[in-house]
Design a protein around this motif. Sequence first.
Motif, short mmCIF file in Angstrom:
data_model
loop_
_atom_site.label_atom_id
_atom_site.label_comp_id
_atom_site.label_asym_id
_atom_site.label_seq_id
_atom_site.Cartn_x
_atom_site.Cartn_y
_atom_site.Cartn_z
N GLU A 86 0.83 -1.19 0.04
CA GLU A 86 0.03 0.08 -0.17
C GLU A 86 0.99 1.25 0.04
OE1 GLU A 86 -2.84 3.03 0.06
OE2 GLU A 86 -3.20 0.55 -0.55
N GLY A 87 1.98 1.10 0.60
CA GLY A 87 2.84 2.43 0.89
C GLY A 87 4.22 2.22 0.22
N TRP A 88 4.80 3.12 -0.36
CA TRP A 88 6.20 3.35 -0.55
C TRP A 88 6.86 4.45 -0.22
CZ3 TRP A 88 6.48 2.36 -6.81
CH2 TRP A 88 5.74 1.14 -7.27
N ALA A 89 8.29 4.08 -0.08
CA ALA A 89 9.11 5.29 0.27
C ALA A 89 10.17 5.39 -1.07
CB ALA A 89 9.86 5.28 1.41
N VAL A 90 10.31 6.65 -1.47
CA VAL A 90 11.25 6.74 -2.88
C VAL A 90 12.38 7.79 -2.30
CG1 VAL A 90 11.45 7.36 -5.04
CG2 VAL A 90 9.52 6.20 -4.43
N ILE A 91 13.71 7.24 -2.60
CA ILE A 91 14.82 7.98 -2.29
C ILE A 91 15.35 8.17 -3.52
CG2 ILE A 91 17.17 8.21 -1.22
CD1 ILE A 91 16.03 6.72 1.41
N ARG A 92 15.65 9.55 -3.98
CA ARG A 92 16.08 9.57 -5.56
C ARG A 92 16.46 10.83 -5.59
NH1 ARG A 92 10.01 9.87 -8.33
NH2 ARG A 92 9.70 12.10 -7.84
N GLY A 93 17.47 11.18 -6.68
CA GLY A 93 17.85 12.41 -6.85
C GLY A 93 19.54 12.39 -7.26
N GLU A 94 20.07 13.59 -7.51
CA GLU A 94 21.51 13.89 -8.11
C GLU A 94 21.97 14.28 -6.86
OE1 GLU A 94 23.14 16.74 -11.05
OE2 GLU A 94 22.49 14.96 -12.13
N VAL A 95 23.21 13.64 -6.48
CA VAL A 95 24.07 13.80 -5.37
C VAL A 95 24.86 15.11 -5.56
CG1 VAL A 95 25.72 13.22 -3.84
CG2 VAL A 95 23.83 11.50 -4.46
N LYS A 96 24.93 15.97 -4.79
CA LYS A 96 25.76 17.27 -5.00
C LYS A 96 27.24 17.12 -4.79
CE LYS A 96 22.26 18.97 -6.42
NZ LYS A 96 21.92 19.43 -8.19
N GLN A 97 27.57 16.38 -3.49
CA GLN A 97 29.03 16.34 -3.28
C GLN A 97 29.28 14.73 -3.39
OE1 GLN A 97 32.01 16.40 -2.53
NE2 GLN A 97 31.56 18.40 -1.53
N ASP A 98 30.19 14.67 -4.06
CA ASP A 98 30.69 13.06 -4.50
C ASP A 98 32.21 12.92 -4.33
OD1 ASP A 98 31.16 14.43 -6.66
OD2 ASP A 98 30.66 12.79 -7.90
N ALA A 99 32.76 13.68 -3.71
CA ALA A 99 34.35 13.58 -3.80
C ALA A 99 34.71 12.33 -2.84
CB ALA A 99 35.00 15.09 -2.85
N ASP A 100 33.57 12.12 -2.08
CA ASP A 100 33.90 10.88 -1.37
C ASP A 100 32.73 10.05 -1.26
OD1 ASP A 100 32.19 11.76 0.69
OD2 ASP A 100 33.82 12.58 1.67
N LEU A 101 32.42 8.91 -0.85
CA LEU A 101 31.43 8.05 -0.83
C LEU A 101 30.58 8.01 0.26
CD1 LEU A 101 32.87 4.83 -2.71
CD2 LEU A 101 31.38 6.79 -3.68
N ASN A 102 30.56 9.18 1.06
CA ASN A 102 29.82 9.01 2.17
C ASN A 102 28.48 9.30 1.82
OD1 ASN A 102 32.02 8.96 3.99
ND2 ASN A 102 32.38 11.18 4.01
N TYR A 103 28.18 9.76 0.72
CA TYR A 103 26.86 9.88 0.30
C TYR A 103 26.05 8.07 0.18
CZ TYR A 103 28.13 8.61 -4.42
OH TYR A 103 28.57 8.08 -5.43
N MET A 104 26.93 7.52 -0.19
CA MET A 104 26.42 6.13 -0.47
C MET A 104 26.20 5.26 1.00
SD MET A 104 25.66 5.08 -3.31
CE MET A 104 26.00 3.35 -3.23
N ARG A 105 27.11 5.66 1.98
CA ARG A 105 26.86 5.03 3.37
C ARG A 105 25.68 5.87 3.93
NH1 ARG A 105 30.42 8.10 6.23
NH2 ARG A 105 28.71 9.52 6.90
N ASN A 106 25.47 7.11 3.81
CA ASN A 106 24.33 7.68 4.29
C ASN A 106 22.95 7.10 3.67
OD1 ASN A 106 25.08 9.40 6.16
ND2 ASN A 106 26.11 10.65 4.49
N VAL A 107 22.84 6.91 2.29
CA VAL A 107 21.82 6.34 1.72
C VAL A 107 21.60 5.23 2.25
CG1 VAL A 107 20.76 5.80 -0.57
CG2 VAL A 107 21.72 8.06 -0.21
N ILE A 108 22.60 4.34 2.11
CA ILE A 108 22.19 2.97 2.73
C ILE A 108 21.59 3.00 3.91
CG2 ILE A 108 23.47 0.70 3.23
CD1 ILE A 108 25.34 1.31 0.94
N GLY A 109 22.26 3.71 5.10
CA GLY A 109 21.54 3.80 6.21
C GLY A 109 20.07 4.15 6.31
N PHE A 110 19.83 5.11 5.30
CA PHE A 110 18.42 5.63 5.72
C PHE A 110 17.50 4.63 4.84
CE2 PHE A 110 19.82 9.99 6.22
CZ PHE A 110 18.94 10.74 7.09
N VAL A 111 17.91 4.06 3.76
CA VAL A 111 17.08 2.81 3.39
C VAL A 111 16.98 1.91 4.38
CG1 VAL A 111 17.15 1.05 1.45
CG2 VAL A 111 17.77 3.13 0.98
N GLN A 112 18.06 1.55 5.33
CA GLN A 112 17.64 0.43 6.16
C GLN A 112 16.92 0.69 7.12
OE1 GLN A 112 18.81 -2.54 6.49
NE2 GLN A 112 18.39 -3.19 8.38
#
Length: 254
Positions: A86-112
């Motif tokens: 019945e319900g979905w959550a969508v995380i999407r968009g274009e990351v602005k800061q990608d000089a490191d991969l902390n954005y991946m760590r953060n997204v994985i954590g929010f999905v979890q």
Amino acid sequence: MDYERPYYEDINYHPLLFYVVFGVEDEELNVSRERHHVDEFPEGLDMIFYKKSEHSEYMDSVLGGTLGEILREDDPALYEAARNAEGWAVIRGEVKQDADLNYMRNVIGFVQALVEKDAVGVLDLQTFTLYSAKDWTDNIFSKEFDAYDHAVILASQMGDGSVWLHTRGMRKFGRPDMSMEDVPPEDVEHAVQIVNQMIHYGALGVFFSQPTKLHTHTGRTYIVKANFVEDFDDPDFNNSHYKILWKECQLVEQ
């Protein structure tokens, strides 16, 4: 690997992420810095909640068509559970800061954190991968970060008997996918190892702008020429890609 990108160069080509978490409602989300390994929600991303009763057309479009057929074939029960949520959550968009991969760590954590709200599963729309909640937790969240878990290599048999190797998922790292063409069947293992090396170094920030020497885990060394194709609308990749011809991959004699 960790979350550093030692070979990063800013080529004004930012990561695009798109995750869908099935079976969750728009309620307070309990996110822990310690448990979920997050320190921020990456700039450029949105978290949007959908309800089947209000957004059925959009939800059907995401899980319909060719993608729906692929997901249904891979795991019919999980696909139907996701489709009926019945319900979905969508995380999407274009990351602005990608000089490191902390954005991946953060997204994985929010999905979890969303998964822990009794979610049915998670769809990585960049790789066409549908995870059960347990598979996401065990194979993505709980494991040490590994770029190979976030890209896929597909093999297609061509009419002339050769094999075409092509990846999906490198757009999550703001780097082109790979298209390795005209690979003889007997050389597929070596070609896959080259593509894996390109996944690894691409995640670390490399943009292959010139012939590059790559070492495979079986002890071979190749000089690889990758031709950049700036076509983000190609449905095979949903991304730009490197065109690589196997015959131009030069084996270096030891």
